[in-house]
Design an enzyme around this catalytic site. Structure first.
Site, short mmCIF file in Angstrom:
data_model
loop_
_atom_site.label_atom_id
_atom_site.label_comp_id
_atom_site.label_asym_id
_atom_site.label_seq_id
_atom_site.Cartn_x
_atom_site.Cartn_y
_atom_site.Cartn_z
CE1 TYR A 40 41.16 54.69 39.73
CE2 TYR A 40 42.30 54.10 37.73
CZ TYR A 40 41.13 54.20 38.44
OH TYR A 40 39.96 53.80 37.87
CG HIS A 61 36.87 58.66 38.72
ND1 HIS A 61 38.21 58.52 39.00
CD2 HIS A 61 36.36 57.41 38.71
CE1 HIS A 61 38.48 57.23 39.16
NE2 HIS A 61 37.38 56.54 39.00
N1 LIG Z 1 35.74 54.48 36.65
C1 LIG Z 1 35.70 53.78 37.76
O1 LIG Z 1 35.04 54.14 38.75
C2 LIG Z 1 36.49 52.50 37.86
C3 LIG Z 1 36.27 51.62 38.94
C4 LIG Z 1 36.99 50.42 38.97
C5 LIG Z 1 37.88 50.12 37.95
N2 LIG Z 1 38.11 51.03 36.93
C6 LIG Z 1 39.09 50.75 35.85
O2 LIG Z 1 38.88 49.46 35.33
C7 LIG Z 1 40.06 48.67 35.50
C8 LIG Z 1 39.71 47.22 35.75
O3 LIG Z 1 38.90 47.07 36.90
P1 LIG Z 1 39.41 46.40 38.24
O4 LIG Z 1 40.86 46.61 38.34
O5 LIG Z 1 38.57 46.88 39.34
O6 LIG Z 1 39.05 44.86 38.09
P2 LIG Z 1 39.21 43.69 37.00
O7 LIG Z 1 40.04 44.11 35.85
O8 LIG Z 1 37.87 43.13 36.76
O9 LIG Z 1 39.99 42.59 37.85
C9 LIG Z 1 41.28 42.80 38.31
C10 LIG Z 1 41.63 41.66 39.27
O10 LIG Z 1 41.68 40.42 38.56
C11 LIG Z 1 42.98 39.83 38.72
N3 LIG Z 1 43.32 39.21 37.42
C12 LIG Z 1 43.56 39.85 36.25
N4 LIG Z 1 43.79 38.95 35.27
C13 LIG Z 1 43.73 37.72 35.85
C14 LIG Z 1 43.90 36.41 35.35
N5 LIG Z 1 44.14 36.19 34.06
N6 LIG Z 1 43.76 35.37 36.22
C15 LIG Z 1 43.48 35.60 37.54
N7 LIG Z 1 43.31 36.84 38.08
C16 LIG Z 1 43.43 37.90 37.22
C17 LIG Z 1 43.91 40.98 39.09
O11 LIG Z 1 44.97 40.53 39.89
P3 LIG Z 1 46.52 40.75 39.49
O12 LIG Z 1 46.73 42.22 39.24
O13 LIG Z 1 47.25 40.26 40.71
O14 LIG Z 1 46.76 39.93 38.28
C18 LIG Z 1 42.97 41.86 39.92
O15 LIG Z 1 42.89 41.37 41.24
C19 LIG Z 1 40.76 49.35 36.68
O16 LIG Z 1 42.11 48.97 36.80
C20 LIG Z 1 40.52 50.80 36.35
O17 LIG Z 1 41.41 51.20 35.33
C21 LIG Z 1 37.40 52.19 36.87
#
Ligand SMILES: NC(=O)c1ccc[n+]([C@@H]2O[C@H](COP(=O)([O-])OP(=O)(O)OC[C@H]3O[C@@H](n4cnc5c(N)ncnc54)[C@H](OP(=O)(O)O)[C@@H]3O)[C@@H](O)[C@H]2O)c1
Length: 286
Positions: free
Chosen positions: A53, A120
């Site tokens: 990241y 990862h």
């Molecule tokens: N190990 C891996 O391979 C892997 C892969 C993917 C993710 N991850 C980890 O998991 C975390 C979460 O996954 P993710 O970021 O992919 O997706 P997520 O948490 O499922 O969704 C994030 C999205 O939802 C929006 N959002 C958040 N709260 C909201 C609300 N209350 N109302 C409306 N929209 C909302 C955010 O936009 P805004 O930011 O504009 O609010 C963003 O676009 C990542 O940040 C990372 O740390 C790990």
């Protein structure tokens, strides 16, 4: 403060891990540090970063600045050990490269040690996976990390690791989990082997915010669609990592104490599974 933010789960090494973390994927520089600062201000005590990241420095320095700001206030001060920092190895290259990456992540974050270090992904094949895991074991033994784990490991990768008689069983497998991708095979294998599940993309990247069942149940529980999805993950026993860069959303996503989803409705949500992949799915890699 919401109990989702104050409660912990014991990992298989006995270390308590916070139940809810802020994810900081696809945030960098100021956006990352301000999200981390908002989260810590709202009571979050865990941040999920990664070498990939490119925000370990931004996240780490925001944590350090927040802790410093708390030293000047009345009451018991917050210390480094009160904030959990997870980061991850970008590529499974080999033992020495992994040890170097871990030390580099510690330097980048400026936090002195890493609470949870994850491979990862399983990419790289069996030999590299095991070599890199040995490096994580040694880093944990030498105090560079408090716990080690994996991410995006399918059942076959976990079984391969367990068959190699590791000195450390992964404490965590971080995978995509939400009602639209429940990952039954992996989650039940992890439960059997006492490997905690960290649920990434717990909001399904907001792709199903308008799903009729999500709307109906959010109305029933007087919560937002995002709170419903976070609560589902908590009630399943997972550690959700919702990401947002907006202060109000960061706060609201953790305000999930006021309702409990009934067992029947948890099953209804489980039934929404469509194996939705929001980002990548290496769980079947060779
Ligand atoms: N190990 C891996 O391979 C892997 C892969 C993917 C993710 N991850 C980890 O998991 C975390 C979460 O996954 P993710 O970021 O992919 O997706 P997520 O948490 O499922 O969704 C994030 C999205 O939802 C929006 N959002 C958040 N709260 C909201 C609300 N209350 N109302 C409306 N929209 C909302 C955010 O936009 P805004 O930011 O504009 O609010 C963003 O676009 C990542 O940040 C990372 O740390 C790990």
């Amino acid at each position: 403060m919401s109990s989702a933010l104050t409660s912990t789960l014991p990992l298989n090494n006995g270390i308590p891990i916070p139940r809810l973390h802020l994810g900081v994927y696809m945030t960098s520089g100021h956006e990352c540090s301000s999200a981390v600062t908002h989260a810590l201000g709202a009571g979050y005590r865990a941040i999920d970063s990664a070498e990939w990241y490119a925000n370990e420095a931004a996240a780490g320095s925001a944590i350090t600045a927040f802790l410093a700001s708390k030293q000047n206030q009345a009451g018991p001060g917050l210390k480094r050990e009160h904030v959990w920092f997870t980061t991850k190895l970008k590529s499974n290259v080999g033992y020495d490269a992994t040890r170097r990456s871990i030390r580099q992540s510690i330097r980048e974050s400026g936090l002195g040690y890493i609470d949870l270090y994850l491979l990862h992904s399983p990419y790289g094949g069996p030999r590299k996976r095991l070599e890199c895991w040995r490096a994580v074991e040694d880093a944990v033994r030498e105090g560079e990390c408090r716990a080690g784990g994996v991410s995006n490991f399918g059942v076959k990768h976990l079984q391969e690791l367990l068959d190699a008689n590791p000195t450390l069983v992964p404490a965590v497998n971080q995978i995509e989990v939400h009602p639209f991708n429940t990952q039954r095979a992996i989650t039940s294998f992890c439960a059997q082997h006492n490997i905690a599940i960290e649920a990434y993309a717990p909001l399904a990247r907001s792709l199903r915010a308008n799903h009729p069942k999500i709307k109906e149940l959010s109305k029933k529980y007087s919560c937002t669609w995002a709170q419903l999805m976070v609560k589902w993950g908590l009630q399943k026993g997972y550690i959700p990592l919702p990401k947002s860069v907006h202060e109000q959303r960061i706060k609201a996503n953790a305000e999930v104490d006021g309702f409990e989803i009934t067992e029947d409705d948890v099953e209804v949500l489980d039934g929404l599974d469509e194996k939705l992949v929001t980002d990548w799915d290496p769980t079947d890699a060779d």
